[in-house]
Design an enzyme around this catalytic site. Structure first.
Site, mmCIF file in Angstrom:
data_model
loop_
_atom_site.group_PDB
_atom_site.id
_atom_site.type_symbol
_atom_site.label_atom_id
_atom_site.label_comp_id
_atom_site.label_asym_id
_atom_site.label_seq_id
_atom_site.Cartn_x
_atom_site.Cartn_y
_atom_site.Cartn_z
ATOM 1 N N CYS A 66 3.173 6.258 7.955
ATOM 2 C CA CYS A 66 3.366 7.527 7.060
ATOM 3 C C CYS A 66 3.901 6.135 5.827
ATOM 4 C CB CYS A 66 4.562 7.750 7.803
ATOM 5 S SG CYS A 66 6.334 6.410 7.619
ATOM 6 N N ASN B 161 0.960 -0.850 0.053
ATOM 7 C CA ASN B 161 0.339 0.141 0.436
ATOM 8 C C ASN B 161 0.897 0.965 -0.171
ATOM 9 O OD1 ASN B 161 -2.448 -0.966 -0.087
ATOM 10 N ND2 ASN B 161 -1.879 -1.521 2.326
ATOM 11 N N HIS C 264 3.099 2.258 2.562
ATOM 12 C CA HIS C 264 2.833 2.715 3.697
ATOM 13 C C HIS C 264 4.377 1.993 4.383
ATOM 14 C CE1 HIS C 264 -1.413 3.120 3.290
ATOM 15 N NE2 HIS C 264 -0.591 4.749 3.130
#
Length: 173
Positions: A112, A75, A77
């Site tokens: 993040c 994803n 992240h």
């Protein structure tokens, strides 16, 4: 002689709207019932609250950390395991050289991505500062990983035990 192995894994369910873990509904539980095993947790939960760490009490700070492409999941992240690597970037060399990580409790706050610039903070709870750290059998640290100028990503507490020392005084692994 043959051995039978039982394979198992732990799964969690996340609400896509709130991005929080959620419990299985009764409907899903009934449907999956034959596949679910109700076992106690493998590790007891650490109920000690991890306080928020800020720069004013941090003993060690490592800034301008940028996630690498290999740190990202599908994803885009940062992978949860990579957060621990980023947290440990601010642990002082004196601890890394003389101690080994024996326990870490991690509290994930938010995700993040690859474009975030991060800052890792470490506060040593016992052992003082500088060279005195190597004299302690057990060192406890608190950590914070945050986006520079922004949100907290991960809070953590780590425990470090003294590395094995042989009869000649040499550190072993």
């Amino acid at each position: 002689m043959t051995f039978g192995w039982i394979n198992c894994s732990v799964w969690v369910l996340m609400n896509k709207e709130t991005r929080r873990l959620t419990k299985l509904s009764n409907e899903v539980r009934v449907e999956m019932g034959c596949r679910l095993v109700d076992l106690p947790p493998a590790v007891d939960e650490d109920n000690i609250k991890i306080p928020k760490l800020d720069e004013s009490i941090a003993d060690y700070i490592r800034s301008d950390l940028i996630p690498r492409w290999s740190d990202l999941d599908q994803n885009q992240h940062v992978n949860n395991a990579k957060y621990i690597d980023l947290i440990l970037e601010s642990v002082p060399i004196s601890i890394l050289a003389s101690h080994e990580l024996s326990n870490i409790t991690v509290e994930y706050k938010r995700e993040c991505g690859r474009d975030n610039v991060l800052k890792s903070l470490t506060h040593v709870l016992n052992g003082g500062e500088g060279g005195g750290l190597v004299n302690f059998d057990c060192i406890v640290c608190e950590h914070l990983l945050q986006i520079v100028g922004g949100a907290d990503i991960v809070k953590a507490r780590s425990k470090w035990k003294l590395k094995f020392v042989d009869s000649f005084g040499n550190l072993g692994q």
